[in-house]
Design a protein around this motif. Structure first.
Motif, PDB file in Angstrom:
ATOM      1  N   MET A  14      13.836   4.063  12.687  1.00  0.00           N
ATOM      2  CA  MET A  14      13.821   3.258  11.465  1.00  0.00           C
ATOM      3  C   MET A  14      15.094   3.439  10.651  1.00  0.00           C
ATOM      4  O   MET A  14      15.542   2.523   9.960  1.00  0.00           O
ATOM      5  N   ASN A  83       5.303  10.444   8.997  1.00  0.00           N
ATOM      6  CA  ASN A  83       4.268  10.179   7.995  1.00  0.00           C
ATOM      7  C   ASN A  83       3.914  11.385   7.112  1.00  0.00           C
ATOM      8  O   ASN A  83       3.523  11.217   5.958  1.00  0.00           O
ATOM      9  N   LYS A 104       5.677   2.804   6.679  1.00  0.00           N
ATOM     10  CA  LYS A 104       4.231   2.820   6.835  1.00  0.00           C
ATOM     11  C   LYS A 104       3.830   3.784   7.943  1.00  0.00           C
ATOM     12  O   LYS A 104       4.661   4.056   8.800  1.00  0.00           O
ATOM     13  N   GLY A 227      12.291   7.928  18.028  1.00  0.00           N
ATOM     14  CA  GLY A 227      11.481   6.718  18.101  1.00  0.00           C
ATOM     15  C   GLY A 227      10.408   6.827  19.167  1.00  0.00           C
ATOM     16  O   GLY A 227       9.548   7.699  19.100  1.00  0.00           O
TER      17      GLY A 227
HETATM   18  N1  LIG Z   1       7.948  -0.781  10.184  1.00  0.00           N
HETATM   19  C1  LIG Z   1       7.940  -0.592  11.490  1.00  0.00           C
HETATM   20  O1  LIG Z   1       7.858  -1.527  12.269  1.00  0.00           O
HETATM   21  C2  LIG Z   1       8.058   0.805  12.027  1.00  0.00           C
HETATM   22  C3  LIG Z   1       8.513   1.032  13.339  1.00  0.00           C
HETATM   23  C4  LIG Z   1       8.684   2.356  13.763  1.00  0.00           C
HETATM   24  C5  LIG Z   1       8.372   3.395  12.909  1.00  0.00           C
HETATM   25  N2  LIG Z   1       7.908   3.141  11.657  1.00  0.00           N
HETATM   26  C6  LIG Z   1       7.599   4.258  10.735  1.00  0.00           C
HETATM   27  O2  LIG Z   1       8.842   4.837  10.333  1.00  0.00           O
HETATM   28  C7  LIG Z   1       8.707   6.239  10.160  1.00  0.00           C
HETATM   29  C8  LIG Z   1       9.738   6.952  11.027  1.00  0.00           C
HETATM   30  O3  LIG Z   1       9.518   6.596  12.390  1.00  0.00           O
HETATM   31  P1  LIG Z   1      10.727   6.601  13.458  1.00  0.00           P
HETATM   32  O4  LIG Z   1      10.241   5.887  14.638  1.00  0.00           O
HETATM   33  O5  LIG Z   1      11.974   6.151  12.787  1.00  0.00           O
HETATM   34  O6  LIG Z   1      10.810   8.148  13.787  1.00  0.00           O
HETATM   35  P2  LIG Z   1      12.029   8.918  14.458  1.00  0.00           P
HETATM   36  O7  LIG Z   1      11.436  10.143  15.061  1.00  0.00           O
HETATM   37  O8  LIG Z   1      12.840   8.003  15.294  1.00  0.00           O
HETATM   38  O9  LIG Z   1      12.938   9.320  13.189  1.00  0.00           O
HETATM   39  C9  LIG Z   1      12.435  10.170  12.177  1.00  0.00           C
HETATM   40  C10 LIG Z   1      13.597  10.725  11.369  1.00  0.00           C
HETATM   41  O10 LIG Z   1      13.081  11.534  10.302  1.00  0.00           O
HETATM   42  C11 LIG Z   1      13.742  12.834  10.324  1.00  0.00           C
HETATM   43  N3  LIG Z   1      12.843  13.822   9.730  1.00  0.00           N
HETATM   44  C12 LIG Z   1      11.710  14.322  10.247  1.00  0.00           C
HETATM   45  N4  LIG Z   1      11.134  15.164   9.384  1.00  0.00           N
HETATM   46  C13 LIG Z   1      11.952  15.224   8.295  1.00  0.00           C
HETATM   47  C14 LIG Z   1      11.922  15.930   7.065  1.00  0.00           C
HETATM   48  N5  LIG Z   1      10.936  16.785   6.789  1.00  0.00           N
HETATM   49  N6  LIG Z   1      12.929  15.711   6.184  1.00  0.00           N
HETATM   50  C15 LIG Z   1      13.919  14.860   6.458  1.00  0.00           C
HETATM   51  N7  LIG Z   1      14.012  14.181   7.618  1.00  0.00           N
HETATM   52  C16 LIG Z   1      13.042  14.349   8.508  1.00  0.00           C
HETATM   53  C17 LIG Z   1      14.064  13.033  11.781  1.00  0.00           C
HETATM   54  O11 LIG Z   1      15.054  14.013  11.948  1.00  0.00           O
HETATM   55  C18 LIG Z   1      14.537  11.628  12.158  1.00  0.00           C
HETATM   56  O12 LIG Z   1      15.857  11.402  11.726  1.00  0.00           O
HETATM   57  C19 LIG Z   1       7.262   6.562  10.496  1.00  0.00           C
HETATM   58  O13 LIG Z   1       6.516   6.611   9.316  1.00  0.00           O
HETATM   59  C20 LIG Z   1       6.810   5.391  11.351  1.00  0.00           C
HETATM   60  O14 LIG Z   1       5.414   5.137  11.271  1.00  0.00           O
HETATM   61  C21 LIG Z   1       7.753   1.875  11.219  1.00  0.00           C
END
Ligand SMILES: NC(=O)c1ccc[n+]([C@@H]2O[C@H](COP(=O)([O-])OP(=O)(O)OC[C@H]3O[C@@H](n4cnc5c(N)ncnc54)[C@H](O)[C@@H]3O)[C@@H](O)[C@H]2O)c1
Length: 384
Positions: A14, A83, A104, A227
């Motif tokens: 994201m 989350n 979300k 991701g």
């Molecule tokens: N809107 C959409 O279509 C959609 C799609 C994918 C994910 N999401 C949501 O986006 C969020 C992130 O998902 P993602 O797929 O990008 O995950 P990801 O694992 O690809 O990225 C998560 C990021 O957060 C960082 N992180 C983790 N814990 C942390 C903390 N305590 N402090 C600071 N940084 C921290 C990680 O290092 C990483 O950079 C989730 O809530 C997911 O449900 C939404």
């Protein structure tokens, strides 16, 4: 032109999607009332966050979220972390007076989501939740058509969100499969989007009944992940979330709904599909053909009736005028660009934005009621 300085936390899946949106929005929406500036990106790993800043185009980096929100050159905090940290980050950002865009599902529980709504309300800041599928032009067109009465009385909402990226039992135990980080599995990840679309297009939920399933109960621990991909170690750990969730609902307006979210639908990649049946017609949409709407109207001449395909790329379709000539389709990333455009406009002009943290709370109430229903094996009423 007025500037709105953005600070983004989380720099993987994201993080990249949101970064692209801030970068691209002025190109397509030059009449924005304020220009978002990519001021700072935050992550816990110095090397990783610096690489992301260079790749995505952020001016500076932070490795501590507290330092990010303490900066007085940041107006908007964008939260793209897992989350389990959304709640504390939203509350801290609100207390620092920042405008907030949060991924979300907004939290792990209804109690967390209520705390987040209280914090943003008390702080009087603007807030939005990245339920980005509302901003697919075809979905926004469906909303317009329903509001214009094209379906008449709505009877059914049918939502299926199907993926297959963990069907291999050797796929590692990434954070999305761990209850203490994700809060739930396919449910909060995928059904959350369906719930938001159902609320947007049909109305509020009244009661739900669900069933869940975890097919693979142990997986190799992860070495590295981002991701929806990761690499596995030789040690194993327990999967503590649902692999699949199915549930039924009665809506308050008398319609009924069925929902299915799974990461075990072999061959389905991001099959986010909705169908709505009403007294005068039906509308259907699937993300894998995201620019198309299927429409059946009983008002057509009976000899010609049948589902027709509307290609939602005309300049008078929602958002589309900003992009390409008709038939030159758009993609996933444009949904985020459209949401940035709307959020920046709301912040700059002090106008309403939806979905907001209250929509995030309503979604969380449905998520939690379904989980309770699975545990208690009974129908659960949605509060409110
Ligand atoms: N809107 C959409 O279509 C959609 C799609 C994918 C994910 N999401 C949501 O986006 C969020 C992130 O998902 P993602 O797929 O990008 O995950 P990801 O694992 O690809 O990225 C998560 C990021 O957060 C960082 N992180 C983790 N814990 C942390 C903390 N305590 N402090 C600071 N940084 C921290 C990680 O290092 C990483 O950079 C989730 O809530 C997911 O449900 C939404």
């Amino acid at each position: 032109m007025k500037q709105l300085n953005v600070g983004l936390v989380g720099y993987k899946f994201m993080g990249k999607a949101h970064s692209n949106a801030y970068r691209s929005v002025p190109l397509f929406f030059p009449d924005l009332p304020a220009m978002p500036v990519m001021k700072a990106i935050c992550g816990r790993d110095q090397v990783g966050v610096e690489q992301a800043a260079a790749q995505f185009g952020w001016e500076s980096t932070e490795t501590d979220f507290g330092a990010l929100i303490a900066r007085d050159d940041i107006d908007i905090i964008d939260i793209g972390t897992p989350n389990n940290v959304h709640c504390e980050q939203v509350i801290q950002a609100a207390e620092a007076g920042k405008q907030i865009a949060c991924e979300k599902p907004i939290g792990m529980t209804v109690a967390e989501a209520r705390g987040m709504v209280d914090a943003v309300t008390k702080a009087g800041v603007k807030h939005t939740v990245w339920f980005n599928y509302r901003r697919v032009p075809a979905v926004a067109l469906i909303k317009q058509m329903i509001d214009e009465g094209k379906l008449g009385q709505i009877y059914h909402f049918r939502g299926t969100y199907l993926q297959d990226w963990i069907v291999d039992p050797d796929f590692p135990l990434v954070w999305r499969l761990r209850d203490e980080i994700a809060g739930s599995g396919a449910h909060g990840d995928l059904a959350a989007h369906l719930i938001d679309l159902a609320r947007y297009l049909v109305g509020e939920f009244d009661e739900v009944v669900g069933m869940d399933k975890t097919f693979i109960k142990e997986r190799p621990l992860e070495l590295e992940a981002t991701g929806l991909s990761g690499t596995a170690s030789s040690q194993k750990g327990e999967v503590t979330v649902d692999d699949a969730m199915l549930f039924l609902t009665h809506f308050k307006n008398g319609a009924v709904g069925s929902f299915e979210a799974t990461r075990f639908a072999t061959g389905r990649k991001n099959y986010n599909r909705i169908e709505i049946n009403g007294s005068k017609g039906s509308l259907a949409w699937c993300f894998e053909d995201m620019n198309q709407v299927q429409f059946f109207s009983k008002e057509d001449d009976a000899r010609h009736q049948g589902f027709r395909t509307i290609l939602a790329t005309e300049s008078d379709h929602p958002y589309v005028g900003a992009y390409w000539p008709p038939g030159h389709i758009i993609g996933y990333e444009h949904t985020f660009i459209n949401q940035v455009r709307d959020f920046v406009t709301a912040v700059a002009n002090d106008t309403e934005i939806a979905p907001d943290m209250v929509d995030g709370l309503r979604c969380q109430e449905v998520l939690e009621a379904v989980t309770t229903s699975c545990r208690e094996r009974s129908w659960i009423k949605i509060p409110g």
